[in-house]
Design a protein around this motif. Structure first.
Motif, PDB file in Angstrom:
ATOM      1  N   SER A 126       0.801  -1.225   0.000  1.00  0.00           N
ATOM      2  CA  SER A 126       0.000   0.000   0.000  1.00  0.00           C
ATOM      3  C   SER A 126       0.833   1.274   0.000  1.00  0.00           C
ATOM      4  O   SER A 126       0.308   2.358  -0.242  1.00  0.00           O
ATOM      5  CB  SER A 126      -0.928  -0.008   1.223  1.00  0.00           C
ATOM      6  N   ALA A 127       2.124   1.158   0.278  1.00  0.00           N
ATOM      7  CA  ALA A 127       3.001   2.329   0.193  1.00  0.00           C
ATOM      8  C   ALA A 127       4.027   2.136  -0.915  1.00  0.00           C
ATOM      9  O   ALA A 127       5.165   2.600  -0.834  1.00  0.00           O
ATOM     10  CB  ALA A 127       3.702   2.570   1.528  1.00  0.00           C
ATOM     11  N   ALA A 128       3.611   1.433  -1.970  1.00  0.00           N
ATOM     12  CA  ALA A 128       4.535   1.069  -3.052  1.00  0.00           C
ATOM     13  C   ALA A 128       5.300   2.285  -3.559  1.00  0.00           C
ATOM     14  O   ALA A 128       4.708   3.310  -3.889  1.00  0.00           O
ATOM     15  CB  ALA A 128       3.742   0.432  -4.194  1.00  0.00           C
ATOM     16  N   GLN A 129       6.605   2.168  -3.615  1.00  0.00           N
ATOM     17  CA  GLN A 129       7.454   3.241  -4.102  1.00  0.00           C
ATOM     18  C   GLN A 129       8.868   2.717  -4.289  1.00  0.00           C
ATOM     19  O   GLN A 129       9.267   1.762  -3.627  1.00  0.00           O
ATOM     20  CB  GLN A 129       7.467   4.414  -3.140  1.00  0.00           C
ATOM     21  N   PRO A 130       9.616   3.342  -5.184  1.00  0.00           N
ATOM     22  CA  PRO A 130      10.995   2.883  -5.399  1.00  0.00           C
ATOM     23  C   PRO A 130      11.914   3.354  -4.276  1.00  0.00           C
ATOM     24  O   PRO A 130      11.647   4.351  -3.615  1.00  0.00           O
ATOM     25  CB  PRO A 130      11.384   3.551  -6.718  1.00  0.00           C
ATOM     26  N   SER A 160      22.683  13.898   2.887  1.00  0.00           N
ATOM     27  CA  SER A 160      21.276  13.523   2.861  1.00  0.00           C
ATOM     28  C   SER A 160      20.737  13.782   1.458  1.00  0.00           C
ATOM     29  O   SER A 160      19.827  14.579   1.253  1.00  0.00           O
ATOM     30  CB  SER A 160      20.488  14.288   3.929  1.00  0.00           C
ATOM     31  N   ARG A 218      19.853  11.624  -2.439  1.00  0.00           N
ATOM     32  CA  ARG A 218      19.440  10.270  -2.825  1.00  0.00           C
ATOM     33  C   ARG A 218      20.511   9.555  -3.639  1.00  0.00           C
ATOM     34  O   ARG A 218      20.257   8.996  -4.707  1.00  0.00           O
ATOM     35  CB  ARG A 218      18.089  10.316  -3.536  1.00  0.00           C
ATOM     36  N   PRO A 251      18.138   9.276   2.437  1.00  0.00           N
ATOM     37  CA  PRO A 251      16.700   9.570   2.509  1.00  0.00           C
ATOM     38  C   PRO A 251      15.844   8.309   2.370  1.00  0.00           C
ATOM     39  O   PRO A 251      14.731   8.250   2.900  1.00  0.00           O
ATOM     40  CB  PRO A 251      16.457  10.511   1.320  1.00  0.00           C
ATOM     41  N   GLN A 265      13.217   6.738   4.952  1.00  0.00           N
ATOM     42  CA  GLN A 265      11.872   6.387   4.494  1.00  0.00           C
ATOM     43  C   GLN A 265      11.495   4.979   4.961  1.00  0.00           C
ATOM     44  O   GLN A 265      10.398   4.759   5.474  1.00  0.00           O
ATOM     45  CB  GLN A 265      11.852   6.481   2.950  1.00  0.00           C
ATOM     46  N   ARG A 304      10.760   4.983   8.584  1.00  0.00           N
ATOM     47  CA  ARG A 304       9.434   5.557   8.875  1.00  0.00           C
ATOM     48  C   ARG A 304       8.321   4.569   8.530  1.00  0.00           C
ATOM     49  O   ARG A 304       7.339   4.446   9.253  1.00  0.00           O
ATOM     50  CB  ARG A 304       9.230   6.855   8.078  1.00  0.00           C
ATOM     51  N   LEU A 305       8.483   3.876   7.412  1.00  0.00           N
ATOM     52  CA  LEU A 305       7.466   2.892   7.032  1.00  0.00           C
ATOM     53  C   LEU A 305       7.415   1.743   8.033  1.00  0.00           C
ATOM     54  O   LEU A 305       6.331   1.271   8.401  1.00  0.00           O
ATOM     55  CB  LEU A 305       7.740   2.370   5.615  1.00  0.00           C
ATOM     56  N   ARG A 361       5.401   2.127  11.031  1.00  0.00           N
ATOM     57  CA  ARG A 361       3.948   2.003  10.829  1.00  0.00           C
ATOM     58  C   ARG A 361       3.484   0.548  10.771  1.00  0.00           C
ATOM     59  O   ARG A 361       2.286   0.285  10.870  1.00  0.00           O
ATOM     60  CB  ARG A 361       3.565   2.703   9.526  1.00  0.00           C
TER      61      ARG A 361
END
Lengths: 475, 475
Positions: free
Chosen positions: A111-115, A201, A203, A227, A231, A234-235, A238
């Protein structure tokens, strides 16, 4: 032998040793000091180190050891030494296993799909892993995980390297890179991710060599840009996170590259050399400007400036500039040089490598033994106007010097300000624009002064084969 | 009608007009000023804008208009408005052509073979071009090239955008991005490369939308990272350079996304609204933190803080927060909003969009006509403690506001310090770590104060349908 006689003999021996020490006290001639001051000012006005850096990074660009570009870099170095008028130019073969990166990709699934921006670690096998992430704060936490607890998972070590002028934070950062994958395998992990050993910091993931312990089956291992590590953390805060990482990279047989060497012939003791250098190879993502075109350029330019001197002013010994092959994947060039020149160890007066970026030199030290400490101090005096402090007893030899230093080679350290070095180190962002030409000229002045004075010294800096007992003592 | 009578009538009319003007003078009530001061201090202590920015960039990440992630962003925005207790939450469809990036790659060929970091421009077709590079210093030079002179070549425009607090340099930079490809096609070029419209020196190419003029056949068009533009320029200084660029990207039909809207109901005139907002979509490489999660978050949080007020303190009018769809590819959300709400134009008191990063607000201005200038000044007084200067007559409406402003909507501008904005704008490096939470809280305070006071005003800020003659005058 009676006790009184023994005492007399001992006293005589001590006297002799002391007299010998006094007679072999290494000195820097006054005339050399004066010439070094002129050389220093000339170097500060020179843009030669900048032009050489520009040439290598532009005309060759990235030059991963064993690649086609690496071969072009070798040809470039030979041609550049000749163009600069070095008296002797040659190359010495260095053979090593060849690793290459073809592609790499990672993405959060669900649900938080991202590269995620990653770089395969040098030495990693290829492969695709899709698994749940388990985060560890540092290597020790990973090592403390129960055996088998990572079965079918990806270990993520989120260790944050500290910024430091002398790069001290890299010790822990590179240790994680070297040892993390094997530790993860021991816990059953199917993949390894680490926060880059870097201080920026942006990418840009930071690559670098890793190793797998004997008997373990290597797993895909990569570094996340800072970064992206943020990320992922942080994920994970959750809930569970699944990641797919797909690396296409690996070992592809043996390759041969070369240490490329240029020499400025000494006036009176040409068979003795002061060795300075950098490494010619780079990682494949940036153009290897700070790592280590700068080091090659600073030392090539220092040789050239000394070579331009009048015959009368030239130092007694030769200046040997070495552009080392394949430093990045295990000091292959440095090891090959040490092996090839072991018999000539004592003809190496002292050696220094520039491989810590292009920041200003701020400190100077050497491995000089007692009888050469006064000479070290004199060199430090000649470096002081460059803003370089004498810091006796600090530091160690540069990476490609270290295999030979372990055998007894004397070394010097011209410590560069590495505050920003790990912002760019081993990333695609290691490009020419990161270099301050004035700082590069200061480096050039430092190397020229050091090499000139060491090559002009009366006496040695302690290069001598280490005895077995020395080695045992060192361990 | 005789002259004396005419004069008397004219005088009477003038008197009436003047009296009317005095009576419609817009005022900010003293009580509202006092409440705004409390709101300002509360907002400065709030981390809500930060938490919303963190939520969107982490949980959704990149959200290219029309993508699966964009749909997740719409769902996120609806849920967030509800979570924050907005009184009304709804969405309005926005349909647009969908463009997507699949891969992109460029490399110098030949003796200096090396990769170049590029990003396809939004709207570019895919395709592979292998051709010689022709460099131009700027768009004008490209436009001045003889027709057909670029046949079979790649145009490279090496224009360097200037850094400025107000982002003024972007005018030229984005003009090159929009018009460069068509200019290149007219000269016969097979491909277009530009130095990124950015102010950094990192290997991040800056994407952004481009357009192709009617009747031209689009060519692959991409931006080079600044260090790569430098590199190409240095190589070209040495002789001809051939480059292969391979883009896999393009238009893939229509997509529908949504303007997502949340409203805090006004106390006494709920059908009139102060509109604030940002845009929900982002480019696909970074997580769209500064562009424009920050803008969405600042304005959502401002609405929420106003919504938390006691019923007695609530402003007369409603606060409408709009998370606009697809700003990046042509203000699609802003245009759709203007079209959908044109009949309600005068019920829009005034509007402001936050879409210039996350730097501190330093200046305030509005489109207020004469009768509302005193009210503008009062709002400026309430913003002054935040370090915000009153700069009447400067700036213009935010991008998604501008289609409606062209129809007569009153606008305000809370100008953000964009000194660093174009270091990250439209790059993979636009991530959460680039945002200073304190600056974000200052933005939140500015938007909360502005929206609260504008919604509490007695009188209007000049929103009124533009007459044909106004439009003619404006053109």
């Amino acid at each position: 032998m009676r006790a009184t006689l023994w005492a007399a003999v001992t006293a005589a021996c001590l006297f002799t040793a002391s007299a010998l020490a006094a007679s072999r006290e290494t000195r820097i001639p006054d005339g050399a000091m004066a010439t070094a001051a002129t050389l220093r000012e000339r170097a500060l006005q020179s843009d030669l180190a900048w032009r050489i850096t520009e040439s290598l990074t532009t005309e060759v660009g990235p030059r991963l050891a064993g690649s086609e570009a690496d071969a072009r870099a070798v040809a470039w170095a030979e041609a550049k030494f000749r163009e600069l008028g070095f008296d002797r130019v040659w190359k010495e073969p260095v053979t090593f296993p060849k690793w290459e990166r073809r592609s790499e990709r990672a993405e959060v699934l669900g649900s938080a799909a991202q590269p995620l921006a990653i770089a395969a670690l040098g030495g990693s096998p290829g492969g695709t892993v899709e698994a749940e992430i388990v985060r560890f704060a540092d290597l020790a936490s990973l090592e403390a995980a129960p055996d088998g607890s990572l079965a079918g998972r990806i270990a993520f070590v989120d260790y944050r390297m500290a910024r430091a002028k002398d790069g001290a934070g890299y010790g822990q950062g590179s240790r994680l890179r070297s040892r993390g994958p094997s530790a993860a395998i021991r816990k059953g992990a199917a993949g390894f991710l680490m926060r880059s050993a870097g201080t920026d910091s942006h990418r840009f993931p930071h690559t670098g060599i890793t190793r797998f312990d004997e008997g373990l089956t290597p797993i895909p291992s990569a570094a996340l840009a800072a970064p992206d590590a943020d990320q992922l953390a942080r994920l994970l805060a959750r809930g569970p996170v699944r990641v797919r990482m797909a690396l296409d990279c690996g070992w592809t047989g043996q390759a041969t590259s070369y240490n490329v060497i240029g020499e400025i012939r000494g006036r009176s003791r040409p068979d003795e050399v002061v060795l300075i250098g950098g490494h010619l190879d780079s990682w494949d993502q940036g153009t290897g400007a700070i790592d280590d075109a700068a080091g090659v350029a600073i030392t090539m330019a220092a040789g050239k400036l000394i070579g331009e001197m009048s015959r009368r002013e030239r130092p007694a010994r030769s200046i040997r500039v070495v552009a080392f092959a394949n430093e990045e994947q295990g000091l292959w060039g440095g090891k090959a040089y040490a092996a090839a020149h072991e018999q000539a160890l004592t003809r190496h007066q002292i050696a220094a490598e520039s491989d810590f970026g292009a920041g200003r030199v701020y400190a100077f030290s050497t491995s000089a033994p007692e009888h050469a400490k006064a000479a070290e101090k004199r060199i430090a005096e000649a470096l002081a106007p460059l803003g370089i402090a004498h810091a006796p007893g600090t530091g160690g030899p540069g990476p490609d010097i270290s295999p030979f230093a372990e055998k007894g080679l004397a070394w010097a350290r011209l410590a560069q300000d590495g505050t920003d070095y790990f912002d760019y180190h081993h990333t695609a962002d290691d490009t020419l624009d990161k270099i301050d030409p004035r700082a590069l000229a200061q480096n050039l002045a430092a190397y020229a002064v050091f090499a000139y004075l060491a090559a002009s010294a009366e006496g040695d800096f302690g290069s001598a084969p280490k005895l077995a007992s020395d080695e045992a003592g060192a361990k």
